[in-house]
Structures are given as C-alpha cells and as structure tokens.
Write an enzyme that holds these catalytic residues in place. Structure first.
Site, short mmCIF file in Angstrom:
data_model
loop_
_atom_site.label_atom_id
_atom_site.label_comp_id
_atom_site.label_asym_id
_atom_site.label_seq_id
_atom_site.Cartn_x
_atom_site.Cartn_y
_atom_site.Cartn_z
N LYS A 158 0.84 -1.19 0.00
CA LYS A 158 0.00 0.00 0.00
C LYS A 158 0.88 1.24 0.00
O LYS A 158 1.87 1.30 0.71
CB LYS A 158 -0.89 0.00 1.24
N PRO B 108 9.31 -4.46 4.18
CA PRO B 108 9.84 -4.08 5.49
C PRO B 108 8.70 -3.74 6.46
O PRO B 108 7.61 -3.33 6.04
CB PRO B 108 10.71 -2.86 5.19
N VAL B 109 8.98 -3.93 7.73
CA VAL B 109 7.99 -3.70 8.79
C VAL B 109 8.14 -2.27 9.32
O VAL B 109 9.25 -1.74 9.35
CB VAL B 109 8.17 -4.74 9.92
N ALA B 110 7.01 -1.66 9.74
CA ALA B 110 7.01 -0.27 10.22
C ALA B 110 7.61 0.63 9.15
O ALA B 110 8.55 1.39 9.39
CB ALA B 110 7.77 -0.15 11.53
N ALA B 111 7.03 0.54 7.93
CA ALA B 111 7.65 1.18 6.78
C ALA B 111 6.71 2.06 5.97
O ALA B 111 7.09 2.57 4.92
CB ALA B 111 8.25 0.11 5.86
N GLY B 112 5.46 2.23 6.40
CA GLY B 112 4.53 3.06 5.65
C GLY B 112 3.92 2.37 4.44
O GLY B 112 3.29 3.02 3.60
N GLY C 81 1.46 -5.20 7.37
CA GLY C 81 0.57 -6.04 8.15
C GLY C 81 -0.87 -5.94 7.68
O GLY C 81 -1.58 -6.95 7.57
N SER C 82 -1.30 -4.72 7.37
CA SER C 82 -2.66 -4.53 6.88
C SER C 82 -2.85 -5.20 5.53
O SER C 82 -3.90 -5.78 5.25
CB SER C 82 -2.96 -3.03 6.76
N ASP D 176 -5.89 0.78 8.04
CA ASP D 176 -5.59 0.56 6.63
C ASP D 176 -6.20 -0.73 6.08
O ASP D 176 -6.21 -0.93 4.86
CB ASP D 176 -4.08 0.51 6.40
#
Length: 268
Positions: free
Chosen positions: A8, A89-93, A97-98, A128
């Site tokens: 996203k 990548p995680v915590a990446a905008g 996860g969503s 999201d």
C-alpha cells in the site's frame, strides 16, 4: 491457495485534525503496487502461521500477528496452514501487516464468502485494513476507513519503492505532527490528486528519521513524475513515465546506496 499482499502507498495524505479519541482525521489517496508479501494457505486441522522471508525476524510475535488475528475473525473450514513470506519491510509506511490481513480477506472470499460485516471486522484490525481488502486505488477519509471510489488514471504506472532500512513506528510520527490543517485534499482523478496533493507526515517523519530526506532527495533526482513519502514512512516512492526510466533510476540508487531496500512494480 496463493495470494499477494499488495504493498500500500499513500499517493497523498492530508492530516486535518486530531480527534478526541486519539486518532487523526485524514484524507488520503490509497494506491497499491502489484507486488508485496506472499501468502500460501493449505488445509490443516487448525490454523497455523509460519513466517519466512527477509523481514520475518522483525515480527516479534507471529502468533500475535495481524494475519493470525484475521484468521481468527473469519470463518473457514478446515483450518489453514498459512505460509507468510515477509518481503515488505515492517514499520515502513507500506501497510505491510494490513496488506497481509487484506490478503486473508480475499482468500476467505475465494474459499466461500466474506461475512456481511467484513468492513467492521477489517476496521477493528487496523485503519488501513479495509482499503487493503480490495487493494484498489480509492479515497479514504475519517481515520482512513471510510472509502470512496476514484477514477484511476494511474493504473499501470511504473513505481519504485525505496526504504533506508530504518523502521519508523506510526504513533510517534503522528504525535510529532504540528497540528496545522494545511487544507483539503484536491478532487479529481487519481493523477490529479496525487500531483496536487501532499503528505503532511513527511516533516515529522524526517525529524524523527533523517534518512527519509536522503531517500526523497535521491528519488527526486531521477526524473520522476512524482516522489513522495508513503504513509508515516520511512518508505518513499517515485512514479515514472516509463519502465525504462524507473529501471535506470533503480540501478542508479542501488549503486549509490546498496544498503537501501527497493521494490519495483506498477500501480494496480
């Protein structure tokens, strides 16, 4: 069953005000890249989640993962053994996860059907997630969960995603927003909104994570149609007029910054 959890991006993200419930009133243009995490489900006696891939280690508790939560909320018989390949990548905008949860919703829909209250279930999992269920370009308002269609004249546009490999949690970025309402998101087609819009979280993200500015500067030097940060960062994206220009930009950045993560694709 196999499914891609499409990355996203927020082509525009206007933060209008802080709400009393602690969330923020948003206007955003969601878009999705034709690549992302990958999920494979096979029948099992009970739900089991296996995580692999480059960014699997960033998930501290796979059983508390949003994929596991989505599986627990949606009816499917028998259980599913789920293989999740974390390529984003995680915590990446990028709504990783969503996007994973959205893929679960699509798999359940293919298996049988989604419950009538699927939007409510998705909203409870994350702001999201409703947009990620369909993974189609759309406008999000409220906290991002109220969705409306938009004319998508950016479908097929080459896009390059770049992340400096620095995780950036969403909460602190929103907390660092200065609270100034800089005006409504433009109206029109996806292209019109994207080019005339902005991301109000860029400044607070850069204050917390200076490499975001380096990525943006590097992308802006590659002759894109548009370069902007996605979501709350730290991933930035660039849209290009042709695949060749995008590919050349990717090669230049990979040579100059070999440690940065990249993903090439097209907008859905």
């Amino acid at each position: 069953m196999q499914e891609t959890a499409y990355a996203k991006i927020n082509l525009a993200l206007h933060v209008r005000k802080r709400r009393e419930d602690g969330y923020h009133e948003l206007e955003t243009l969601f878009a999705f890249v034709d690549d992302g995490d990958r999920l494979v489900a096979s029948p099992a006696s009970r739900d089991v989640l296996h995580v692999k891939g480059e960014f699997a280690g960033a998930l501290d508790d796979p059983f508390g993962n949003i994929v596991a939560k989505a599986l627990s909320k949606l009816k499917h018989v028998p259980g599913w053994s789920m293989q999740l390949e974390k390529r984003l990548p995680v915590a990446a905008g990028l709504g990783g996860g969503s996007a994973d949860a959205g893929a679960i919703f699509r798999m359940v829909e293919r298996w049988g059907k989604l419950p009538d209250n699927w939007h409510e279930i998705a909203t409870a999992l994350g702001a999201d997630v409703p947009a990620c269920v369909k993974s189609e370009t759309c406008i999000g308002t409220g906290t991002g969960t109220d969705l409306a269609p938009v004319y998508n004249d950016l479908a097929g546009t080459p896009v390059l995603l770049v992340n400096p490999r620095v995780p950036l949690a969403t909460g602190p970025v929103f907390k660092a927003w200065d609270g100034l309402d800089r005006g409504v998101m433009p109206t029109g087609s996806a292209r019109t909104i994207a080019l005339a819009g902005r991301n109000d979280l860029e400044a607070p993200a850069i204050a917390l994570c200076p490499p975001v500015a380096e990525v943006l500067t590097a992308l802006q030097a590659t002759d894109p149609l548009l370069a902007r940060m996605s979501g709350s960062g730290a991933t930035c994206f660039a849209l290009y007029g042709s695949h060749d220009v995008m590919s050349e930009a990717s090669e230049r950045l990979a040579s100059a910054q070999p440690g940065w993560w990249q993903m090439q694709g097209r907008l859905r």
